[in-house]
Design a protein around this motif. Structure first.
Motif, short mmCIF file in Angstrom:
data_model
loop_
_atom_site.label_atom_id
_atom_site.label_comp_id
_atom_site.label_asym_id
_atom_site.label_seq_id
_atom_site.Cartn_x
_atom_site.Cartn_y
_atom_site.Cartn_z
N ASP A 30 0.84 -1.26 0.05
CA ASP A 30 0.02 -0.04 0.05
C ASP A 30 0.67 1.20 -0.02
O ASP A 30 2.10 1.15 0.10
CB ASP A 30 -0.91 0.09 1.19
CG ASP A 30 -0.23 0.17 2.58
OD1 ASP A 30 0.77 0.60 2.60
OD2 ASP A 30 -1.43 0.03 3.55
N THR B 76 -9.43 -4.99 2.90
CA THR B 76 -7.87 -4.89 2.94
C THR B 76 -7.41 -5.26 4.18
O THR B 76 -7.75 -4.56 5.11
CB THR B 76 -7.38 -4.00 2.30
OG1 THR B 76 -7.91 -2.68 2.77
CG2 THR B 76 -7.84 -3.74 0.79
N GLN C 141 -11.61 2.64 3.85
CA GLN C 141 -11.12 2.32 4.99
C GLN C 141 -11.46 2.96 6.36
O GLN C 141 -10.68 3.20 7.27
CB GLN C 141 -9.46 2.42 4.66
CG GLN C 141 -8.79 1.10 3.78
CD GLN C 141 -7.61 1.22 3.68
OE1 GLN C 141 -6.79 1.64 4.33
NE2 GLN C 141 -7.12 0.02 3.11
N TYR D 107 -9.13 -3.64 7.34
CA TYR D 107 -10.07 -2.14 7.01
C TYR D 107 -11.26 -2.60 5.90
O TYR D 107 -11.06 -3.06 4.96
CB TYR D 107 -8.93 -1.38 6.22
CG TYR D 107 -7.65 -0.96 6.92
CD1 TYR D 107 -7.79 0.02 7.82
CD2 TYR D 107 -6.37 -1.66 7.04
CE1 TYR D 107 -6.69 0.54 8.70
CE2 TYR D 107 -5.23 -1.12 7.42
CZ TYR D 107 -5.31 0.02 8.26
OH TYR D 107 -4.39 0.29 9.13
N ALA E 229 -11.57 0.25 11.01
CA ALA E 229 -10.40 -0.72 11.21
C ALA E 229 -10.86 -1.55 12.39
O ALA E 229 -11.27 -1.18 13.39
CB ALA E 229 -9.16 -0.14 11.67
N PRO F 108 -8.56 0.01 -2.37
CA PRO F 108 -9.33 1.24 -1.61
C PRO F 108 -9.06 2.40 -2.35
O PRO F 108 -8.08 2.67 -2.81
CB PRO F 108 -9.05 1.18 -0.41
CG PRO F 108 -7.68 0.56 -0.18
CD PRO F 108 -7.47 -0.55 -1.27
N THR G 227 -0.24 -5.74 2.08
CA THR G 227 -1.54 -5.70 2.18
C THR G 227 -2.29 -6.71 1.34
O THR G 227 -1.56 -7.14 0.43
CB THR G 227 -2.13 -4.35 1.63
OG1 THR G 227 -1.38 -3.36 2.41
CG2 THR G 227 -3.46 -4.06 2.01
N GLU H 30 -6.52 5.26 1.36
CA GLU H 30 -5.83 4.24 2.44
C GLU H 30 -5.57 4.92 3.81
O GLU H 30 -5.21 6.29 3.85
CB GLU H 30 -4.69 3.71 1.84
CG GLU H 30 -4.85 2.95 0.55
CD GLU H 30 -3.59 2.36 0.08
OE1 GLU H 30 -3.63 1.39 -0.68
OE2 GLU H 30 -2.63 3.01 0.26
N GLU H 31 -5.88 4.28 4.78
CA GLU H 31 -5.66 4.56 6.23
C GLU H 31 -4.37 4.21 6.94
O GLU H 31 -4.01 3.23 6.82
CB GLU H 31 -6.94 4.23 6.97
CG GLU H 31 -6.83 4.71 8.57
CD GLU H 31 -6.66 6.01 8.86
OE1 GLU H 31 -5.56 6.57 9.25
OE2 GLU H 31 -7.51 6.95 8.29
#
Length: 226
Positions: A82, A107, A125, A120, A128, A219, A88, A222-223
């Motif tokens: 990621d 993910t 995301q 996620y 979590a 996604p 991921t 992304e976090e």
């Protein structure tokens, strides 16, 4: 480097049924992606009060706001790196309902800090969830959810148990049928069953290094926070 699932299970990983072990060896090190195709015998959800929440989640591909029987199903597990440099693996589930497909996206990464796999959920995301993995006596993988966290911009809050869901997933291999079997249930500690599905599928493997991950499997957002 081992798969994120092997990192979470450590020595117990070798106790998995060989077919299940290969499926959850998918990762950057193995260089393999896995696609499962089969049928969900049943996709269900709880009472009428659940429907608005499932419909809202469905906008971002979180859970599935439909029910049905004998629903064709695909799951795509593809490893990638990621934007934060983490290994991921996609868990993109597509249910082919008569009125059109519905997706349930996730993910997953391994978090050494949290000591588990972090899941996620959805296209952005926002959610979590800690996933705790175990192997049962039949060599099946059993996954139980832990704490849920909501992340959006500066917002970083734990989801209260009152509105959260406890997920249990069991994936096994049926030698007689030559198929993987999957059972998923999500319940609320106060209000009871929320959502779930159960069925079977076969798996095919592909070269993840050569093909990479399709953009629609990644996604939208992304976090970084686990």
């Amino acid at each position: 480097m081992t798969s994120i699932f092997q990192q979470a299970l450590v020595a117990d990983f070798d106790r998995l049924h060989p077919r299940v072990r290969r499926r959850f060896s998918v990762g950057l090190d193995s260089g393999e992606a896995c696609t499962g195709r089969g049928v969900m015998d049943r996709v269900w959800h709880g009472g009428p009060w659940v429907r608005p929440f499932l419909a809202l989640g469905g906008i971002r591909h979180i859970l599935v706001p439909r029910t049905g029987r004998d629903v064709p199903f695909t799951i795509e597990n593809v490893p990638f790196t990621d934007s934060f440099g983490r290994e991921t693996v996609t868990f993109v589930r597509t249910f082919a309902f008569p009125d059109g497909p519905r997706r349930f996206d996730a993910t997953m990464v391994h978090s050494p800090e949290r000591g588990c796999v972090v899941d996620y959920l959805g296209t952005h995301q926002h959610l979590a969830t800690d996933l705790h993995l175990a192997v049962d006596g039949a060599g099946a993988l059993v996954i139980r959810s832990g704490e849920h966290r909501f992340r959006e911009g500066p917002v970083d809050v734990r989801v209260p148990d009152l509105i959260g869901g406890d997920a249990v997933v069991r994936e096994s291999f049926d030698e007689a049928a030559g198929r993987f079997r999957i059972q998923v249930s999500v319940t609320n500690r106060r209000f009871g069953p929320l959502f779930g599905y159960e069925g079977s599928f076969t798996a095919e493997y592909a070269d993840a290094k050569g093909h990479g991950v399709r953009p629609d499997l990644r996604p939208v957002r992304e976090e970084a926070r686990a």
